[in-house]
Write an enzyme that holds these catalytic residues in place. Sequence first.
Site, PDB file in Angstrom:
ATOM      1  N   TYR A 172       0.680  -1.133   0.143  1.00  0.00           N
ATOM      2  CA  TYR A 172       0.008  -0.114   0.215  1.00  0.00           C
ATOM      3  C   TYR A 172       0.859   1.422  -0.097  1.00  0.00           C
ATOM      4  O   TYR A 172       0.222   2.221   0.017  1.00  0.00           O
ATOM      5  CB  TYR A 172      -0.899   0.009   1.198  1.00  0.00           C
ATOM      6  N   ASN A 216     -13.010   4.094  -1.402  1.00  0.00           N
ATOM      7  CA  ASN A 216     -12.242   2.945  -1.393  1.00  0.00           C
ATOM      8  C   ASN A 216     -12.791   2.177  -0.126  1.00  0.00           C
ATOM      9  O   ASN A 216     -12.505   2.650   1.064  1.00  0.00           O
ATOM     10  CB  ASN A 216     -10.758   3.360  -1.175  1.00  0.00           C
ATOM     11  N   ASP A 264     -25.804  -1.668  -1.706  1.00  0.00           N
ATOM     12  CA  ASP A 264     -27.326  -1.270  -1.711  1.00  0.00           C
ATOM     13  C   ASP A 264     -27.296   0.061  -1.357  1.00  0.00           C
ATOM     14  O   ASP A 264     -28.084   0.862  -2.032  1.00  0.00           O
ATOM     15  CB  ASP A 264     -28.181  -2.210  -0.731  1.00  0.00           C
ATOM     16  N   HIS A 292      -9.032   1.844  -5.557  1.00  0.00           N
ATOM     17  CA  HIS A 292      -8.141   0.886  -4.679  1.00  0.00           C
ATOM     18  C   HIS A 292      -6.692   1.217  -4.968  1.00  0.00           C
ATOM     19  O   HIS A 292      -6.251   1.484  -6.205  1.00  0.00           O
ATOM     20  CB  HIS A 292      -8.210  -0.498  -5.057  1.00  0.00           C
ATOM     21  N   LEU A 293      -5.844   1.100  -3.963  1.00  0.00           N
ATOM     22  CA  LEU A 293      -4.447   1.680  -3.823  1.00  0.00           C
ATOM     23  C   LEU A 293      -3.552   0.518  -4.910  1.00  0.00           C
ATOM     24  O   LEU A 293      -2.997   0.736  -5.647  1.00  0.00           O
ATOM     25  CB  LEU A 293      -3.766   1.604  -2.660  1.00  0.00           C
TER      26      LEU A 293
HETATM   27  C1  DQA Z   1      -7.776  -2.241  -1.010  1.00  0.00           C
HETATM   28  C2  DQA Z   1      -7.862  -3.284  -1.531  1.00  0.00           C
HETATM   29  C3  DQA Z   1      -8.785  -4.479  -0.637  1.00  0.00           C
HETATM   30  O1  DQA Z   1      -8.685  -5.813  -1.213  1.00  0.00           O
HETATM   31  C4  DQA Z   1      -8.033  -4.268   0.837  1.00  0.00           C
HETATM   32  O2  DQA Z   1      -9.210  -5.176   1.468  1.00  0.00           O
HETATM   33  C5  DQA Z   1      -8.254  -2.944   1.374  1.00  0.00           C
HETATM   34  C6  DQA Z   1      -7.345  -2.003   0.348  1.00  0.00           C
HETATM   35  C7  DQA Z   1      -6.807  -1.234  -1.790  1.00  0.00           C
HETATM   36  O3  DQA Z   1      -6.946  -0.038  -1.634  1.00  0.00           O
HETATM   37  O4  DQA Z   1      -6.197  -1.668  -2.735  1.00  0.00           O
HETATM   38  O5  DQA Z   1      -8.362  -2.909   2.506  1.00  0.00           O
HETATM   39  O6  DQA Z   1      -9.056  -1.578  -1.211  1.00  0.00           O
END
Ligand code: DQA
Length: 140
Positions: free
Chosen positions: A22, A73, A86, A99-100
């Site tokens: 991350y 996110n 929903d 997503h990162l």
């Molecule tokens: C995430 C990817 C998800 O699978 C993971 O549970 C996260 C971070 C990302 O930003 O890459 O908490 O959303």
Amino acid sequence: MKILILNGPNLNMLGKREPDIYGKDTLEDINKRLQKYASPKGIELTFVQSNHEGVLIDTLQNCQQWADGVVLNPGGFTHTSVALRDAISSITVPVVEVHLSNVYARESFRHTSLISAVCRGKISGFGARSYLLGIQSFED
Ligand code: DQA
């Protein structure tokens, strides 16, 4: 233009959490960078992070009153939460999923998103830049 930047569970741990996946930036570092980009363009950002599904849902419902778009996110809830899906489909404000990490290059359980189909689009794998691309998707 007013955009909600909404982060789900464990994203408050950025910087300390699995930095090889991350990155080393904290959520505050990322938010500051987004603010620096948005302010000169007159884009107003509101930042919310919660580890609680209900708070994310309340925030989505309430943003109907003021937001033009949401950059979301949802962290791990991406892969599990029917309730979050929903909530997204029950509001008219467009939501972009970000997503990162590149979730498709990771464990197979991360390949399923319960929310993608009700989002305007999805950005995954560009680190902090994923959020920036999310904001840009709302620009003309
Ligand atoms: C995430 C990817 C998800 O699978 C993971 O549970 C996260 C971070 C990302 O930003 O890459 O908490 O959303």
